[in-house]
Design an enzyme around this catalytic site. Structure first.
Site, short mmCIF file in Angstrom:
data_model
loop_
_atom_site.label_atom_id
_atom_site.label_comp_id
_atom_site.label_asym_id
_atom_site.label_seq_id
_atom_site.Cartn_x
_atom_site.Cartn_y
_atom_site.Cartn_z
N GLU A 40 0.84 -1.21 0.00
CA GLU A 40 0.00 0.00 0.00
C GLU A 40 0.87 1.26 0.00
O GLU A 40 0.60 2.22 -0.72
CB GLU A 40 -0.92 -0.04 1.22
CG GLU A 40 -1.98 1.04 1.26
CD GLU A 40 -1.57 2.25 2.07
OE1 GLU A 40 -2.24 3.29 1.96
OE2 GLU A 40 -0.58 2.15 2.81
N ASP A 67 2.58 1.48 -3.52
CA ASP A 67 1.60 1.90 -4.54
C ASP A 67 1.30 3.39 -4.43
O ASP A 67 1.19 4.10 -5.44
CB ASP A 67 0.30 1.11 -4.39
CG ASP A 67 0.44 -0.34 -4.85
OD1 ASP A 67 1.41 -0.63 -5.58
OD2 ASP A 67 -0.40 -1.16 -4.46
N LYS A 103 -6.29 -12.10 -9.64
CA LYS A 103 -4.87 -11.74 -9.67
C LYS A 103 -4.25 -12.32 -8.40
O LYS A 103 -4.42 -11.77 -7.31
CB LYS A 103 -4.68 -10.23 -9.72
CG LYS A 103 -3.21 -9.82 -9.79
CD LYS A 103 -3.05 -8.31 -9.82
CE LYS A 103 -1.58 -7.92 -9.87
NZ LYS A 103 -0.80 -8.42 -8.72
N GLU A 156 1.45 -17.56 -12.53
CA GLU A 156 1.83 -17.14 -11.18
C GLU A 156 2.08 -18.37 -10.31
O GLU A 156 1.29 -19.31 -10.30
CB GLU A 156 0.70 -16.29 -10.58
CG GLU A 156 1.15 -15.34 -9.52
CD GLU A 156 1.85 -14.10 -10.09
OE1 GLU A 156 2.30 -13.27 -9.29
OE2 GLU A 156 1.96 -13.98 -11.33
N CYS A 214 -2.80 -7.61 39.17
CA CYS A 214 -2.79 -7.77 40.64
C CYS A 214 -1.45 -7.43 41.27
O CYS A 214 -1.31 -7.47 42.50
CB CYS A 214 -3.19 -9.20 41.01
SG CYS A 214 -1.98 -10.44 40.50
N CYS A 234 1.11 -15.27 35.60
CA CYS A 234 0.68 -14.82 36.92
C CYS A 234 0.16 -16.06 37.65
O CYS A 234 -0.72 -16.77 37.15
CB CYS A 234 -0.44 -13.78 36.79
SG CYS A 234 -1.19 -13.35 38.37
N CYS A 245 -6.32 -13.46 40.93
CA CYS A 245 -6.11 -12.32 40.03
C CYS A 245 -7.40 -12.05 39.26
O CYS A 245 -7.99 -12.96 38.67
CB CYS A 245 -4.96 -12.62 39.06
SG CYS A 245 -4.70 -11.33 37.83
#
EC number: 6.5.1.2
Length: 647
Positions: A31, A34, A107, A162, A398, A411, A416
């Site tokens: 992105e 492009d 594509k 491809e 906690c 933990c 808790c």
């Protein structure tokens, strides 16, 4: 934009392009790249006399630099012009002076490959490279199973397409690389490209690559339409995708785009758009090419699912078992219409593997309902303001001291608050006690007001516990109390699953229920370990849990009327002893089909292998169906399954 800024952006685009093509190590998301290219094009359209010959808009790719020999294509391999929305698509069609008869197909987001056949035999395979010259990867191409090594056509011909890695295979590759402490592939496209360019052909073979053809280079064929060309290629034995269309006008193309976009998550391989091509080959020849693109085809791109943003902090979450999960806090970024502000980091080993720091630029991917995750850290873009992410010593909820086991940090405080709340949420969830109306937000509200503080307290709730709480009226309260009463009659395996025992999921819980009934929590290590599918780790986990919670489980039995489903297995049917894999959308849930198969003495597996007897497939079946056909496993639809069951 001024000329100086334009030249700076040309240099940046070239840097990103070289990193992508030469090293398979992107410095930016698709992105971002492009968007940068579109900025360059916008400047160049307004300033044609100042276009730099070094601009990426004027060339296909950098010069090849690798350990592979060079190989020249007989005909140039072109890139495609990208269009990103309806207006850009219509503008492209207007420039092409064509508004009818388009061939369209997915594509795929992979690596382009050129195959040369002479006298019916595959003689070479090459990457796209700079369009004129690619890398000779012939030995690796011979390791791709679905590429025909011989075809029923004797003339010299270049077949192009491809190479992709299916999503499921991509996950397996990265899981294996993580175990070997190797860097992970950012996405299936990078994995496909890297797999093609291996000096060790055995690595290429084990990656399970797929080849999908999309056109021709050199050839002496006399077809008049591209659709005829593609039909010819497929008749030679090449793989065909299910989604191929001939669209008579622009509106049909746009409709097909929407249909394909809706299938994006269900397709077994990654797609980043739809190829639109004029079907009339004479018109294609007449239109010709720009410096970089054919004028007769375009890539109609999908909205990005992967973007670059900055990691600005880390939050720590405490799970029901006490495991601390780091969550990346991100500068908000829009991914396919969803604003993403956080991404999972899994654990602190993953943070170390990524070498990610606060203030780093990172690539974030979102796929369907999957939690967004960081796929890459752009270390080359660090500015000196980055800060290490330190391993916590105290629980964020906690404040008790944490147990650091290496990969996991826990933990140990059973009181808790976050542990308790998440345990209750799991206990009432759909696959456990399935208490309708008692969702995550309601559990948190009831815990906040001390109406529920333990798992057992759910069954002591009264009408007046809800009075005065926001959003609760008489009907809603009664519905919830009725759902809780119904949950008292649940199956034993659901109760075992609901307890959240480490390593014990639904399948193991069913085995415990069927093997030991209500005495499941009073068995020895040997008894657990000897169960089919159980191992030492599961047996140890059960022994430790039941030792601590045996009395508590007996107290639960006083609150619940647990049912044990007796599985009466039919041992004389055609399904007995057979292994099934279920894929795609069927008329009933997978759980219903699974229960029926097990009742008839069969087994259901989650993955396809040579041991699979049947694949039951529905609509939009994906990679499992493809793999089954390759292994020549019997594939049946729901109708055939129903006939099989009757026998």
């Amino acid at each position: 934009m001024k000329k100086e800024e334009y030249l700076e952006k040309v240099a940046l685009a070239n840097l990103w392009m070289r990193a992508y093509y030469e090293k398979d190590e992107p410095l930016a998301s698709d992105e971002e790249y492009d968007a940068l290219i579109r900025e360059l094009r916008a400047f160049e359209e307004q300033n044609k006399d100042e276009i730099s010959k070094d601009s990426p808009t004027q060339k296909i790719a950098p010069t090849i630099q690798s350990e592979f020999k060079k190989i020249a294509h007989l005909k140039r391999m072109w890139s495609m012009e990208d269009v990103f929305d309806e207006s850009e698509f219509r503008a492209w069609a207007k420039r092409a002076k064509c508004e009818k008869n388009f061939f369209i197909e997915p594509k795929f987001d992979g690596a382009s490959l050129n195959l040369l056949y002479e006298n019916g035999k595959l003689v070479s395979g090459a990457t796209r490279g700079d369009g004129e010259v690619g890398e000779d990867i012939t030995l690796n191409v011979f390791e791709i199973e679905n590429i025909p090594k011989n075809i029923a056509y004797k003339e010299r011909i270049e077949i192009r397409g491809e190479v992709v890695i299916l999503k499921d295979d991509f996950e397996k590759i990265n899981e294996k690389r993580a175990l070997l402490n190797q860097s992970l592939f950012a996405n299936p496209r990078n994995a496909a490209s890297g797999s093609l360019r291996q000096l060790d052909t055995s690595i290429t073979k084990e990656r399970n690559l797929k080849f999908y053809p999309w056109g021709l280079g050199e050839n002496t064929l006399n077809f008049t339409k591209h659709s005829e060309v593609m039909q010819f290629i497929r008749e030679l034995g090449f793989l065909k995708d299910d989604f191929v269309r001939l669209c008579v006008n622009l509106d049909e193309v746009l409709k097909a785009y929407d249909e394909l976009l809706a299938l994006r998550e269900k397709k077994p391989m990654m797609m980043d758009g739809m190829v639109v091509r004029i079907d009339d080959l004479a018109l294609c020849e007449e239109l010709g090419y720009t410096v970089k693109f054919p004028k007769f085809m375009a890539a109609f791109k999908f909205p990005a699912l992967e973007k670059t943003t900055r990691l600005i902090g880390v939050n720590l979450q405490v799970g029901r078992s006490g495991v601390i999960t780091p969550v990346a806090v991100l500068e908000p970024v829009n991914l396919d219409g969803v604003v993403v502000k956080s991404a999972t980091l899994h654990n602190f080993d993953e943070i170390a593997r990524l070498d990610v720091k606060i203030n780093d630029f990172v690539s974030v991917i979102r796929s369907g309902d999957v939690i967004p995750k960081i796929t890459k850290v752009f270390k080359e873009r660090r500015e000196g303001l980055e800060m290490e992410i330190s391993r916590p010593k105290l629980c964020p909820t906690c404040q008790s001291e944490l147990l650091d086991e290496g990969t996991l940090i826990k933990c140990q405080n059973i009181d808790c608050e976050d542990r308790l709340v998440n345990s209750i949420i799991h206990f009432v969830s759909k696959k456990c006690l399935n208490i309708d109306g008692l969702g995550e937000n309601i559990v948190e509200l009831l815990y906040k007001h001390k109406k529920i503080t333990t798992l057992e307290s759910i069954f002591h709730l009264k009408f007046n516990d809800f009075e005065g709480l926001e959003g609760f009226k008489e009907k809603k309260i009664n519905n919830l109390l009725n759902a809780i009463e119904q949950a008292r009659e649940c199956e034993l395996f659901r109760f075992i699953t609901a307890l959240g025992i480490e390593h014990i999921g639904e399948v193991a819980a069913k085995k415990l229920s069927l093997s030991f009934g209500k005495e499941w929590h009073k068995q020895s290590f040997e008894a657990y370990a000897n169960l089919e599918g159980f191992g030492e780790q599961m047996a140890l986990s059960l022994c430790e849990f039941t030792r601590v919670n045996r009395t508590r489980i007996d107290e639960f039995y006083k609150l619940l009327n647990l049912k044990i489903e007796k599985l009466e297995i039919k041992s004389d049917g055609v399904i007995f002893g057979k292994t099934f894999v279920i894929t795609g959308t069927l008329s009933r849930s997978r759980d219903e089909f699974k229960a029926l198969i097990e009742k008839l003495g069969g087994k259901v597996s989650g993955s396809v292998s040579k041991k699979t007897d049947y694949v039951l497939f529905g609509e939009e079946a994906g990679s499992k169906l493809i793999k089954a056909k390759e292994l020549e496993i019997k594939c049946i639809d729901e109708s055939a399954f129903n006939e099989l069951v009757k026998e």
